[in-house]
Design an enzyme around this catalytic site. Structure first.
Site, short mmCIF file in Angstrom:
data_model
loop_
_atom_site.label_atom_id
_atom_site.label_comp_id
_atom_site.label_asym_id
_atom_site.label_seq_id
_atom_site.Cartn_x
_atom_site.Cartn_y
_atom_site.Cartn_z
CD1 TRP A 136 37.94 -7.72 -50.48
CD2 TRP A 136 36.42 -5.82 -50.02
NE1 TRP A 136 36.26 -7.57 -51.50
CE2 TRP A 136 36.36 -6.53 -51.37
CE3 TRP A 136 36.51 -4.30 -49.18
CZ2 TRP A 136 35.50 -4.90 -52.17
CZ3 TRP A 136 35.51 -4.04 -50.24
CH2 TRP A 136 34.96 -4.19 -51.34
CG ASN A 152 35.82 -6.55 -41.05
OD1 ASN A 152 35.70 -5.93 -41.95
ND2 ASN A 152 34.68 -7.11 -41.04
N GLY A 153 36.52 -3.02 -40.99
CA GLY A 153 35.55 -2.27 -40.48
C GLY A 153 35.43 -1.37 -41.66
CD GLU A 182 22.56 -17.09 -58.36
OE1 GLU A 182 22.32 -15.92 -58.19
OE2 GLU A 182 23.06 -17.41 -57.71
CD GLU A 193 29.58 -13.78 -58.29
OE1 GLU A 193 29.34 -13.86 -57.84
OE2 GLU A 193 28.46 -15.10 -57.92
NE ARG A 207 34.76 -11.69 -42.32
CZ ARG A 207 33.92 -11.76 -41.83
NH1 ARG A 207 32.95 -12.59 -41.97
NH2 ARG A 207 33.27 -10.53 -41.75
CE LYS A 222 29.73 -17.18 -48.92
NZ LYS A 222 29.43 -17.54 -50.20
CE LYS A 228 26.88 -17.36 -58.55
NZ LYS A 228 25.55 -17.41 -57.10
CG HIS A 266 10.52 -4.58 -75.72
ND1 HIS A 266 10.07 -3.69 -75.88
CD2 HIS A 266 10.75 -4.91 -75.29
CE1 HIS A 266 9.19 -4.21 -75.96
NE2 HIS A 266 9.25 -5.29 -75.77
CB CYS A 302 38.94 -7.33 -43.29
SG CYS A 302 39.64 -6.13 -44.28
C1 F6R Z 1 27.11 -13.95 -55.73
C2 F6R Z 1 27.21 -13.45 -53.85
C3 F6R Z 1 26.87 -12.21 -53.34
C4 F6R Z 1 25.83 -12.56 -52.07
C5 F6R Z 1 25.40 -11.10 -51.30
C6 F6R Z 1 24.94 -11.40 -50.14
O1 F6R Z 1 27.64 -15.54 -56.29
O2 F6R Z 1 27.54 -14.48 -53.08
O3 F6R Z 1 26.06 -11.40 -54.57
O4 F6R Z 1 25.14 -12.84 -52.48
O5 F6R Z 1 26.74 -11.20 -51.41
O6 F6R Z 1 25.34 -11.61 -49.20
P1 F6R Z 1 24.77 -12.52 -47.80
O7 F6R Z 1 23.78 -13.51 -48.74
O8 F6R Z 1 25.63 -13.16 -47.11
O9 F6R Z 1 23.81 -11.03 -47.69
#
Ligand code: F6R
Length: 612
Positions: free
Chosen positions: A74, A98-99, A485, A492, A27, A607, A489, A508, A2
């Site tokens: 969130w 937040n938490g 990756e 998500e 966030r 995020k 991408k 496999h 949040c």
């Molecule tokens: C994917 C993404 C997440 C972060 C993950 C770790 O695009 O952004 O998978 O990579 O939540 O976040 P950090 O790097 O902030 O620890």
């Protein structure tokens, strides 16, 4: 997760808080709310959905005043409804949080038995009740906050106001990030869960530590411990980020802007870390010496999501260049398997935000077992960086798009610098080899620019395949993490199911999925896996899969074998992951745009994941 913003001072706090929340919307974005003192009384506006819903309400209600606190949510406890949106209020005590309050069920039962009635399903509301109970027992506002928080188990970053104390604003932290700043005027203060919210107002910030609270009043700001109210002297940190960096700058989405910022971000990350003669690395800033690198017996990398993918590439480099056995673990798994951390182990934590709860907890677990910690973080002063024995910052600037892009490539740049630094210290490469690799790193930003020129081609491919319901991403060796990756991408932000697989593993199992509707992205750089990857590509073609091949600019074979070919100028085998990931980011981006999804704030994601 949040976002929290608070303001106290001579200005109207509502626009300041709303502006800050906008910067923090990445966030959390399922509901939002603001509270302030209007005509001597606390007034709260909340709404479900994005911040613009709240904006409409505020416009209609003409809310204004100071102090003010706001929140973007969130959801953890309780669905995203208006009653569950923050701020929560009970008997004039207003809280944004937040938490997670871990003992909230026990506390709620205790309070309910004492006659408290609740208006939400959240754990947060408990905090306002606890403070109100302490106030009713005769404590002053500050004492009541301390007494209440000492009953709470779990994590919190809090902004708190009280109707009877219209000239006080309290911020408190345990486990969730919180920064505070003085404004330019006497008695003016800001609080926020992340730096971008403050950039327009102050670039001199104080990071609250766990179990600390800041009490703001016209007389000044006092920072004290929550446990016993001891006053703390805090360092003021100068933030190098520019407020403009947190704007879209003419791009349609933050994600696209951040993809295009990668050459500059990588260049900034290399700056100052390479000797003047351009022949070796210089990582003195980490505090680790060549002797420390020689003493390392084993490396364990801990990270989540995209940062974990960077770590997978890092493992390859650290083993191949510095010849150090390297393990990598998903942080949330490491912590709960009673890992063996032997003497001489260096833990490397990778995290864009520096606040990811799983990574933080895993690093703490490793530290308790005696390991030293080096972290690679983007956010200065973040919890992970402050838990570490040494830090390498990625100079990516603020990353606002929820899908991580420039953080990834700058993490890779750091890992490569590290592998070369360790290789030099341990003499696993000679000076000439190090110098060649340093030169290749310095040329990288120009090649990243060339990968970006492919954007229109990726847009075209995205247009053709955006109706697919599944995607497969295949690669081998060093580029296998890039396949992972690329798949992450895509899923998500476009919500298309996508899987990354080592190309040799396809036979496999996943080969059963391939039919004429399945786009299969194959990374076929001109490295020592090329022939094998081409064989895997042919296996896909034989089963009518739609092949989208990414290969070297000099390639002559894949055009005939594939439905689409994207040709990439390569820096050489070892650095290929950096140039190959950019077209995959663009493919995901344009696919999401064609599907009409919310690129910067995809559903269900946040995020910075500060809960486990
Ligand atoms: C994917 C993404 C997440 C972060 C993950 C770790 O695009 O952004 O998978 O990579 O939540 O976040 P950090 O790097 O902030 O620890």
């Amino acid at each position: 997760m949040c976002g929290i913003v608070g303001y106290m001072g001579p200005q109207d706090g509502v626009p300041v808080v709303m502006d800050g929340l906008q910067k923090l919307e990445y966030r959390g974005y399922d509901s939002a709310g603001v509270a302030t003192f209007q005509d001597g009384r606390i007034t709260i506006n909340r709404s479900v959905g994005k911040l613009r819903e709240l904006e409409k309400k505020l416009f209609a209600s003409e809310l204004s005043g100071s102090p003010a606190i706001g929140h973007t949510r969130w959801a953890t406890h309780g669905r995203p409804t208006e009653p569950n949106a923050h701020p929560h209020v009970y008997e004039g005590v207003v809280v944004v949080h937040n938490g997670i309050v871990e003992n909230y069920i026990a506390l709620r039962e205790e309070l309910a038995a004492a006659g408290h009635r609740f208006s939400s399903e959240t754990d947060t509301e408990i905090i306002s009740h606890l403070i109100a109970r302490e106030l009713a027992r005769g404590l002053d506002f500050c004492q009541a906050v301390r007494a209440a928080l000492n009953q709470v188990r779990g994590a919190f970053a809090l902004g708190i106001m009280y109707e009877q104390e219209p000239e006080m604003l309290i911020a408190a932290r345990k486990g969730s990030p919180l920064v505070v700043a003085h404004g330019s005027q006497q008695g003016e203060y800001y609080i926020a869960s992340d730096i971008p919210a403050l950039l327009a107002y102050s670039r001199e910030v104080i990071f609250l530590d766990d179990d600390e609270m800041a009490v703001c009043s016209p007389a000044g700001m006092t920072i004290m411990t929550v446990a016993d109210g001891r006053e703390q002297q805090k360092e003021v940190h100068q933030i190098a980020w520019d407020p403009i960096m947190a704007e879209k700058g003419g791009y349609k989405h933050f994600m696209l802007k951040e993809i295009f910022e990668q050459p500059q971000a990588v260049s900034n990350t290399l700056l100052g870390r390479i000797s003047e003669d351009r022949r070796k690395t210089d990582l003195q800033e980490t505090g680790f010496t060549p002797a420390d690198w020689r003493a390392v017996k084993k490396i364990m990398i801990l990270a989540c999501g995209t940062s974990w993918h960077a770590g997978l590439v890092g493992k390859f480099w650290l083993e191949r260049l510095a010849r150090i056995p390297t393990e990598i673990d998903i942080a949330s798994e490491f912590r709960y398997r009673d890992p063996l951390v032997e003497e001489g182990t260096l833990l490397i934590g990778i995290s864009q935000s520096g606040e990811t709860a799983d990574t933080l907890a895993a690093l703490r677990e490793g530290k308790d077992k005696g390991a030293k910690i080096l972290s690679i973080c983007n956010v200065m002063g973040s919890s992970i960086s402050r838990q570490s024995d040494g830090v390498m910052y990625t100079y990516a600037g603020p990353e606002i798009g929820v899908a991580s892009t420039k953080a990834f490539t700058t993490q890779l740049a750091c890992l490569m610098l590290l592998a070369l630094d360790m290789a030099a210290a341990r003499k696993t490469m000679d000076d000439e080899e190090i110098a060649e690799n340093v030169e290749a790193l310095l040329k990288l930003p120009a090649l990243l620019e060339k990968s970006l020129i492919l954007a229109p081609r990726l847009e075209q491919i995205a247009r053709t395949y955006h109706h697919a319901s599944d995607y497969l991403f295949l690669a081998r060796g060093l580029n296998y993490p890039i396949a992972l990756e690329g798949a992450l991408k895509l899923k998500e932000i476009s919500y298309i199911h996508a899987e990354g697989y080592p190309a040799g593993e396809m036979k496999h199992g996943p080969i059963a999925l391939i039919d004429e509707n399945m786009p299969v992205v194959i990374l076929a750089p001109h490295d020592h896996h090329y022939e094998k990857v081409v064989s895997n590509l042919q296996e896909v073609v034989a089963r009518d899969g739609r092949v989208i091949a990414f290969t070297a600019s000099t390639d002559k074979r894949l055009a005939d074998l594939s439905h689409e070919v994207v040709k990439i100028e390569e820096p050489g085998e070892i650095l290929n992951p950096l140039v190959y990931v950019i077209p995959l980011q663009l493919l995901a981006y344009y696919t999401a745009v064609f599907k009409g999804t919310d690129v910067d704030q995809p559903r269900n994601l946040a995020k910075s994941v500060t809960v486990e």
